[in-house]
Design a protein around this motif. Sequence first.
Motif, PDB file in Angstrom:
ATOM      1  N   GLN A  68       0.878  -1.224   0.077  1.00  0.00           N
ATOM      2  CA  GLN A  68       0.013  -0.130  -0.031  1.00  0.00           C
ATOM      3  C   GLN A  68       0.837   1.195  -0.137  1.00  0.00           C
ATOM      4  N   LEU A  69       1.894   1.176   0.903  1.00  0.00           N
ATOM      5  CA  LEU A  69       2.776   2.545   0.730  1.00  0.00           C
ATOM      6  C   LEU A  69       3.398   2.627  -0.585  1.00  0.00           C
ATOM      7  N   LEU A  70       4.028   1.479  -0.986  1.00  0.00           N
ATOM      8  CA  LEU A  70       4.790   1.532  -2.274  1.00  0.00           C
ATOM      9  C   LEU A  70       3.643   1.877  -3.519  1.00  0.00           C
ATOM     10  N   GLU A  71       2.396   1.559  -3.332  1.00  0.00           N
ATOM     11  CA  GLU A  71       1.487   2.123  -4.440  1.00  0.00           C
ATOM     12  C   GLU A  71       1.139   3.566  -4.367  1.00  0.00           C
ATOM     13  N   ASN A  72       1.586   4.362  -3.022  1.00  0.00           N
ATOM     14  CA  ASN A  72       1.344   5.668  -3.348  1.00  0.00           C
ATOM     15  C   ASN A  72       2.732   6.331  -3.659  1.00  0.00           C
ATOM     16  N   VAL A  73       3.729   5.486  -3.964  1.00  0.00           N
ATOM     17  CA  VAL A  73       5.046   6.314  -4.472  1.00  0.00           C
ATOM     18  C   VAL A  73       4.992   6.341  -6.164  1.00  0.00           C
ATOM     19  N   ASP A  74       5.377   7.568  -6.476  1.00  0.00           N
ATOM     20  CA  ASP A  74       4.970   8.128  -8.029  1.00  0.00           C
ATOM     21  C   ASP A  74       5.721   6.967  -8.965  1.00  0.00           C
ATOM     22  N   GLY A  75       6.977   6.888  -8.458  1.00  0.00           N
ATOM     23  CA  GLY A  75       7.625   5.809  -9.260  1.00  0.00           C
ATOM     24  C   GLY A  75       7.230   4.426  -9.421  1.00  0.00           C
ATOM     25  N   TYR A  76       6.807   4.069  -8.276  1.00  0.00           N
ATOM     26  CA  TYR A  76       6.115   2.631  -8.312  1.00  0.00           C
ATOM     27  C   TYR A  76       4.734   2.701  -8.861  1.00  0.00           C
ATOM     28  N   ARG A  77       4.021   3.500  -9.054  1.00  0.00           N
ATOM     29  CA  ARG A  77       2.631   3.601  -9.441  1.00  0.00           C
ATOM     30  C   ARG A  77       2.972   3.597 -11.099  1.00  0.00           C
ATOM     31  N   ASN A 537       5.670  20.574  -3.713  1.00  0.00           N
ATOM     32  CA  ASN A 537       5.778  19.087  -4.723  1.00  0.00           C
ATOM     33  C   ASN A 537       4.948  19.431  -5.924  1.00  0.00           C
ATOM     34  N   MET A 538       3.988  20.154  -5.853  1.00  0.00           N
ATOM     35  CA  MET A 538       3.185  20.705  -7.310  1.00  0.00           C
ATOM     36  C   MET A 538       4.218  21.488  -8.220  1.00  0.00           C
ATOM     37  N   LEU A 539       4.818  22.175  -7.703  1.00  0.00           N
ATOM     38  CA  LEU A 539       5.606  23.204  -8.336  1.00  0.00           C
ATOM     39  C   LEU A 539       6.827  22.410  -8.866  1.00  0.00           C
ATOM     40  N   GLY A 540       7.567  21.487  -8.045  1.00  0.00           N
ATOM     41  CA  GLY A 540       8.922  20.844  -8.076  1.00  0.00           C
ATOM     42  C   GLY A 540       8.656  19.796  -9.147  1.00  0.00           C
ATOM     43  N   ARG A 541       7.623  18.934  -8.980  1.00  0.00           N
ATOM     44  CA  ARG A 541       7.395  17.760  -9.955  1.00  0.00           C
ATOM     45  C   ARG A 541       6.192  17.765 -10.879  1.00  0.00           C
ATOM     46  N   GLY A 542       5.699  18.936 -10.807  1.00  0.00           N
ATOM     47  CA  GLY A 542       4.374  19.128 -11.754  1.00  0.00           C
ATOM     48  C   GLY A 542       3.346  18.237 -11.514  1.00  0.00           C
ATOM     49  N   HIS A 543       2.972  17.817 -10.239  1.00  0.00           N
ATOM     50  CA  HIS A 543       1.964  17.201  -9.931  1.00  0.00           C
ATOM     51  C   HIS A 543       0.556  17.965  -9.734  1.00  0.00           C
ATOM     52  N   SER A 544      -0.435  17.169  -9.828  1.00  0.00           N
ATOM     53  CA  SER A 544      -1.858  17.843  -9.366  1.00  0.00           C
ATOM     54  C   SER A 544      -1.712  17.972  -8.115  1.00  0.00           C
ATOM     55  N   ARG A 545      -2.810  18.757  -7.556  1.00  0.00           N
ATOM     56  CA  ARG A 545      -2.770  18.806  -6.171  1.00  0.00           C
ATOM     57  C   ARG A 545      -3.035  17.515  -5.509  1.00  0.00           C
ATOM     58  N   ALA A 548       0.000  15.485  -5.601  1.00  0.00           N
ATOM     59  CA  ALA A 548       0.913  16.141  -4.363  1.00  0.00           C
ATOM     60  C   ALA A 548       0.577  15.884  -3.104  1.00  0.00           C
ATOM     61  N   GLU A 549      -0.853  15.645  -2.699  1.00  0.00           N
ATOM     62  CA  GLU A 549      -1.267  15.347  -1.452  1.00  0.00           C
ATOM     63  C   GLU A 549      -1.185  13.888  -1.082  1.00  0.00           C
ATOM     64  N   THR A 550      -1.286  13.020  -2.126  1.00  0.00           N
ATOM     65  CA  THR A 550      -1.014  11.704  -1.836  1.00  0.00           C
ATOM     66  C   THR A 550       0.445  11.520  -1.701  1.00  0.00           C
ATOM     67  N   ALA A 551       1.405  12.016  -2.268  1.00  0.00           N
ATOM     68  CA  ALA A 551       2.769  11.781  -2.067  1.00  0.00           C
ATOM     69  C   ALA A 551       3.159  12.367  -0.655  1.00  0.00           C
ATOM     70  N   VAL A 552       2.770  13.460  -0.148  1.00  0.00           N
ATOM     71  CA  VAL A 552       3.269  13.786   1.163  1.00  0.00           C
ATOM     72  C   VAL A 552       2.491  12.894   2.145  1.00  0.00           C
TER      73      VAL A 552
END
Length: 584
Positions: A68-77, A537-545, A548-552
């Motif tokens: 579950q934790l890995l699935e929230n990591v951008d690279g793993y997704r 996270n949004m500015l540095g990685r170009g993620h949607s909000r 970014a909320e999921t990553a944090v």
Amino acid sequence: MRLRFAPWRRALSVLCVIGSVALGSAVSGQNEPSSAPETLAPETAVVFAEISDPGPLLDMALAPRTRQLLENVDGYRKYLQSDKYHELQAVVGVLEGRLGKTWDAALRDLVGGGISISVDPASHTGLLVVRSRDRELLAKLNSTILELAETDAKTHGRPSPVKSQEYRGFTGWSFGGEEVHVIVDDLLLVSNKAETLKAAIDRRLDPSTSNLAKTEGFAAARAKRPAGAIGWSWLKLAALRQDPNVQQALSKRSDNPLVELLLAGVIDTLKQAPFVTASIAYDAGSLRLRTELPRENSSTSASRAWFFASQADEAAVVPPGTIGTFTMFRDLAGLWVARDELFDEATVAKFAQADTQLGLFFSGRDFGPEVLGELAAPVQFIVARQDYPADKPVPALKLPAFALALKLKHADDFAPELLITYQKFIGIFNITGGQEGRPQLLLSTEEYQGTTISKATYLPDSKASKENAPPHYNFSPACARIGDHFVFGSTVGIVRQVVDAMKQSPAALKDNTALTIESVPLAAILADNKELLITQNMLGRGHSRSEAETAVQTILEALGKVKELALRIADEPGTLAIDTNLRW
């Protein structure tokens, strides 16, 4: 869907990967000597690593919460959405059908008896030994991959990559490239050379044959492996030091004073120790890695003797809300004096420049013997979450507070010098800051628990927001003398906390070096800055909000699973030990 043969070879190589990255411990005493993995390794091996009970590590790796934790990591997704992942899933599905078990269950049976790997530079070979709890399942996996390889080659009009050879009643196989393997009873032996497998079979069948277990250095290290460890490894440093690159790395003068300060004793011991061992111990909620280097006090070089400063029963300073503490017993004056022997010319020149500049803050004292020489071990560094008074501006970016606690040899004489140094620093900061238009600090004192605290605070700015104030409101530099200690803090609050902690009866410090990180207050300070982290996270990685909320949130949840990470360097009789302990 057509499956290529390459994934099937990778399925077998998974076992090699597990063995190459893992450490392990002693084999159960129920095994015959000729069955112990070290008895199959050549006497010229310089690396040996073993897992006798992979179960706890597999439990952690295969646990649903880990996934579950890995699935929230951008690279793993992204990997889960890739063709490689879907191809691997197809391979796993076919294997599960052929083996009659889920891959998780099959993996536990296939490697459950233990994994070991040894490396022999003399012959440029490695030997992986996997003990299966189900020898029929192991044979079925081999025959399944063999069948699929031949079918794949036939379908594509290519010669079969499968090769086999008999030796002393056992059949060795290769599925392509340099990989060769053989199944001997409940053991899977894998190597990059057939001769290595033949030699391992000889050692298995004839216990009198020379092997790694019989060598003096390995046997001495093996006898001292910690009881109850699930992992153990050994590296022959004497052989490693023969490599010219290693010799150069260990003999050259350093250009990094911080590395020398933290690890000089370890580096010095690496130059002389015959071997290094590491072990893993596991119990409910705790994983411990212990590394040991044989060491005799008399063998320490004169230029690094300062690393092993004498140790008294010094009290630990752990204020409430502590994120981390770092403690080291060092003779810092000894480091300063030995700088010409330890560092390259460019770094020594920087030391000379620092000596001149720092002398201005200490009334012309020689910084080595007359400043650092006044400090007794240990030096303690504390980082803690800070509370913001309701009547003061609260910064939008909330930083932790930190403090440096120094023990003085002659507190009555030297503490006033440190106070004057603090006042000089604040004065210079105000002069240069005033010229550049920066906010100014106001010096004052307060009495707290019978201790006089000198402090410097920023004046409130009527134009600044009370709830989203500028970052400089994280700081109110302060200092105080507490008995034979002198404390510098980034805030007056943390100095008060250190005063409270020193007036209690904390545990004694006995390790040469100790680092402890508490995840709960660390997660709390990250949560304090959650909105800023999301924006970054949004500015540095170009993620949607939402992304970014999921990553944090993933970071916060991961920290929530861990209670403490502790690292210690202990100078024990005959051994320099490095312990890392993870609690969750």
